[in-house]
Design an enzyme around this catalytic site. Structure first.
Site, PDB file in Angstrom:
ATOM      1  N   ASP A 184     -74.804 -29.372  -4.022  1.00 56.09           N
ATOM      2  CA  ASP A 184     -74.206 -29.603  -2.698  1.00 56.09           C
ATOM      3  C   ASP A 184     -73.662 -31.018  -2.546  1.00 56.09           C
ATOM      4  O   ASP A 184     -73.749 -31.614  -1.459  1.00 56.09           O
ATOM      5  CB  ASP A 184     -75.235 -29.294  -1.584  1.00 56.09           C
ATOM      6  CG  ASP A 184     -75.698 -27.842  -1.612  1.00 56.09           C
ATOM      7  OD1 ASP A 184     -74.877 -26.958  -1.896  1.00 56.09           O
ATOM      8  OD2 ASP A 184     -76.888 -27.594  -1.362  1.00 56.09           O
ATOM      9  N   HIS A 205     -72.222 -24.714   3.155  1.00 53.19           N
ATOM     10  CA  HIS A 205     -73.641 -25.071   3.216  1.00 53.19           C
ATOM     11  C   HIS A 205     -74.044 -25.221   4.687  1.00 53.19           C
ATOM     12  O   HIS A 205     -73.321 -25.860   5.454  1.00 53.19           O
ATOM     13  CB  HIS A 205     -73.874 -26.383   2.457  1.00 53.19           C
ATOM     14  CG  HIS A 205     -75.318 -26.764   2.426  1.00 53.19           C
ATOM     15  ND1 HIS A 205     -76.241 -26.145   1.600  1.00 53.19           N
ATOM     16  CD2 HIS A 205     -76.010 -27.672   3.153  1.00 53.19           C
ATOM     17  CE1 HIS A 205     -77.428 -26.668   1.814  1.00 53.19           C
ATOM     18  NE2 HIS A 205     -77.317 -27.595   2.752  1.00 53.19           N
TER      19      HIS A 205
HETATM   20  C1  GAR Z   1     -74.684 -19.035   4.937  1.00 51.03           C
HETATM   21  O1  GAR Z   1     -75.375 -19.552   6.031  1.00 51.03           O
HETATM   22  C2  GAR Z   1     -74.371 -20.135   3.947  1.00 51.03           C
HETATM   23  O2  GAR Z   1     -74.151 -21.375   4.565  1.00 51.03           O
HETATM   24  C3  GAR Z   1     -75.636 -20.159   3.137  1.00 51.03           C
HETATM   25  O3  GAR Z   1     -75.974 -18.808   2.958  1.00 51.03           O
HETATM   26  C4  GAR Z   1     -75.568 -18.093   4.119  1.00 51.03           C
HETATM   27  C5  GAR Z   1     -74.857 -16.830   3.713  1.00 51.03           C
HETATM   28  O4  GAR Z   1     -74.631 -16.025   4.824  1.00 51.03           O
HETATM   29  N1  GAR Z   1     -75.446 -20.811   1.880  1.00 51.03           N
HETATM   30  C6  GAR Z   1     -76.353 -21.613   1.332  1.00 51.03           C
HETATM   31  O5  GAR Z   1     -77.421 -21.849   1.844  1.00 51.03           O
HETATM   32  C7  GAR Z   1     -75.940 -22.227  -0.007  1.00 51.03           C
HETATM   33  N2  GAR Z   1     -76.808 -23.294  -0.343  1.00 51.03           N
HETATM   34  P1  GAR Z   1     -73.699 -14.750   4.717  1.00 51.03           P
HETATM   35  O6  GAR Z   1     -74.183 -13.949   3.490  1.00 51.03           O
HETATM   36  O7  GAR Z   1     -73.944 -14.000   5.976  1.00 51.03           O
HETATM   37  O8  GAR Z   1     -72.280 -15.216   4.550  1.00 51.03           O
END
Ligand code: GAR
Length: 205
Positions: A150, A114
């Site tokens: 979360d 997160h």
């Molecule tokens: C990441 O920043 C992760 O922390 C977030 O989505 C992004 C995915 O990036 N997750 C959330 O917000 C979950 N609540 P990525 O596809 O480049 O790995």
């Protein structure tokens, strides 16, 4: 655990997949005793699926449409994950809330990342929430998933500064860099049997 002693990972994604890439890179560098057994996306156009295919990893598009409710969707997720021998489920930008159907099937075996220092700023748009609130530091959290949003026991966190002229984009980039470091690290600790859940705490070591 797969036959060769590697932890079988099932990675759930919805978007770009830079965290997936960081995990694959660490495995290919020989720094992580794990194997990505499958990547599943609820979005067909997720770049993460292409990343998986490029590395010869089964890349599965499982759209939500057509399922009779979230439990039915999660039951199919569980079926696919078990079919691929998955031991640890890794949520890497998977933008769906999980039901107890999958949480109970993989109890303390689902990790999420997160983009904030939980318990601050859970849910959507964590970076925007942090900027709007005016905090001076933010960061990212890897945690085990429980039934809340979360709220599960925290494994690792990393802190980044919030700068005066930050936008959502610049803050996200700074946080992403730390995500790519701590997510493979959390998986490594798991693979070495170093994570013990004791109530709300994860004891490391
Ligand atoms: C990441 O920043 C992760 O922390 C977030 O989505 C992004 C995915 O990036 N997750 C959330 O917000 C979950 N609540 P990525 O596809 O480049 O790995």
């Amino acid at each position: 655990m797969s036959d060769n002693g590697l932890v079988n990972l099932g990675v759930l994604v919805s978007g770009n997949g830079t965290n997936l890439q960081a995990i694959i890179d660490r495995i290919e560098a020989g720094a992580l005793s794990a194997r990505v057994a499958c990547v599943i996306s609820n979005k067909g156009d997720a770049r993460a699926l292409q990343r998986a295919e490029k590395h010869g990893i089964p890349a599965i598009h499982l759209p939500y449409k057509g399922f009779d409710g979230r439990e039915a969707y999660d039951a199919e997720l569980v079926r696919i994950l078990k079919d691929h021998g998955v031991e640890l489920v890794v949520l890497a930008g998977f933008m769906r809330i999980l039901t107890p159907v999958i949480i109970n099937a993989f109890s303390n075996r689902i990790m999420n990342i997160h983009p904030a220092l939980l318990p601050a700023f859970p849910g959507l748009d964590a970076q925007k929430q942090a900027l709007d609130y005016g905090v001076k530091v933010s960061g990212c959290t890897v945690h085990f998933v429980d039934a809340g949003c979360d709220t599960g026991p925290i494994i690792i966190q990393a802190v980044v500064p919030v700068l005066e002229d930050d936008t959502e984009d610049t803050l996200s980039q700074r946080i992403h860099k730390e995500e790519h470091r701590i997510y493979p690290e959390a998986i490594r600790l798991y693979s070495e049997g170093k994570l013990k859940v004791a109530g709300r705490r994860v004891v490391v070591g």
